[in-house]
Design a protein around this motif. Sequence first.
Motif, mmCIF file in Angstrom:
data_model
loop_
_atom_site.group_PDB
_atom_site.id
_atom_site.type_symbol
_atom_site.label_atom_id
_atom_site.label_comp_id
_atom_site.label_asym_id
_atom_site.label_seq_id
_atom_site.Cartn_x
_atom_site.Cartn_y
_atom_site.Cartn_z
ATOM 1 N N LEU A 120 -2.858 -54.212 10.823
ATOM 2 C CA LEU A 120 -2.540 -52.801 10.577
ATOM 3 C C LEU A 120 -3.792 -51.998 10.902
ATOM 4 N N GLU A 124 -2.127 -46.267 13.672
ATOM 5 C CA GLU A 124 -1.269 -47.143 14.495
ATOM 6 C C GLU A 124 -1.919 -47.514 15.835
ATOM 7 N N SER A 145 2.416 -48.271 5.002
ATOM 8 C CA SER A 145 2.435 -49.143 6.190
ATOM 9 C C SER A 145 2.409 -50.613 5.773
#
Length: 594
Positions: A120, A124, A145
């Motif tokens: 992660l 992004e 996320s």
Amino acid sequence: MREWEFPDYESELPVSEKSNPLTRDIDRASANHVVRLLEACDAEIFQEETGSPYKKLFSDSIIKTMMAVAEKVADILKGVTESLVVLSGCGTSGRLAFLVATHFNRLSTSVSRSPVFAYLIAGEDKALLSSREAPEDNAQLGMLSLQKLCQGKGRVLFIGISCGLSAPFVAGQLHLCLQHPEVYTPVLLGFNPGSQARYEPIPGCTFTFQSVVQQLEELTVNQRAFLLNPTVGPEAITGSSRMKGGSVTKILLESVLSAAHAAAHANTHITYMGMLERLREYERAVAITYAQTEVIAGLVEAAGQSLQCGGRVCYLGWGSLGAVGLIDASECIPTFGADYEDVRGFISGGYQSLGNKDGPLTSLGPQFSIAHADFERLVLHTLSERDTLLLIYTHCDAVGEVERLARRVREKTSGLHAIYHASDASATAADNISDLCSSVLKIHWPSSAGESGDSNLRMQMELSSKLVLNAVSTGAHVLKGKVYQNHMMDLQVTNTKLYHRATRLLQGLSGRSQARCQEALLGAVYRTDHLTVELLNSDLTAHTLAASTRSKVVPLALVCLLIGCSVSEAESRLARQPVVRDAVEACLTSSTQP
Ligand code: S6P
């Protein structure tokens, strides 16, 4: 003890934000000296604990924690379904999470196992290739996320990386892990003692990074959480954790994951000596690289000249070395306020070879065109003698293709250089390419390097390339005058960490109060001499957002503070003296004259 280890040395700052006494004069150094200073700073990574108040890489407790984390990873690799190992971070830390997770997934696939690693990164996949500093401040985004990625998973080993123990994005994720111990086992990787974790409140959250670390520390006793935080000394360029911080992140993660991989798939045991040996292999890789200081200095010099005369530096890499190049190039934007074209990376095979989870991002804009084919289409015809090109490859890559591209570049410019990694056996294989280059940094890896397999050798070559490229891009910007003493002067102020760092820098150089320096900083962000009460009272996120569209914010604020002039006058002064270091020096001199 080193100067920075004494309790009164910049005592209010965590180690990761202190300025390194070794590099105080790096702004005045020659290319050769710059490389030697970086070597001296990197040597601190492997400094022994004796006499130091801090935990170090080779400290007993660090090796034992690495072993314990490797055991946990091995359990997951041994085949429990619905399990995941997540590596997560912001900026460089997230990029290394990507690099390492991708490597180990490929390794699992090569032994016919399903990939269990996921990465992660705040901002992004876009953030792998470009500067996305703002999401680092968003703890909720971090939690969401992680939650999304791990939906339906029964067991997750979460490794949060924050060199400075400071990123709210990672703090949020660790907090989530602590709320759900039945699923998550948290590991925190960073390079400050727990007591130096960031204590500033995180908007909208009841926790701080510091409070999360305290909770983690309590759980380490029963191995329900782990803290891997050796101290490796301040960065060569103050706060630039892409350098040592990034290198040690890579060393620690890879040592742990390769021990786990061997335990799960080759039935070896995870031992103390084995772990120590893995770290020593990296220490040797660093020494092998810096044994070539002269050639590296030549690359720094060439890249520095290019940047100084408005030329570009392009990295043309193969395989994962291409990814290392992309990462190094992307970091120049926030670190030095560089344009994406100043230092740019390209990878053979483009996104397919990169292996990022969102696939091709080309539609996002020209800076996301990363394949060699893109280079040939968009950049090749514009090359001139002002530009510096670096081929980065190993004896295992498609050498014929390297030669073809080298020939095409050579038709346009003589500024072509190569970084070539070869094992003993293949050391002479690439002579056709050498003939086309102005210089070749040939790194010979003895057959003992990476004894435990090709994968280990590859990871060492990556680290070696990272060190060289960090030296090239940092050194070139130093030569361009973007650094004053060992501080980046033209940093982007695009998140709260950078905002506070910029304020401290202004305080240190101008001797003015924190409040006055913040006012000057905001004046430069909003390009105004009259800050309204409303503006002064708006929150930091608004300021960092506004700063993302501005350039030269810190130099402008400094000129205003030192000369006592308006923002527009400071702008014209800087326009007359575009080398930031010279402008700062001129102002410092005139402000001390009666
Ligand atoms: C630093 C780099 C930044 C950091 C990022 C995360 O040279 O430009 O992008 O990686 O701010 O920092 P940390 O301390 O959480 O790893």
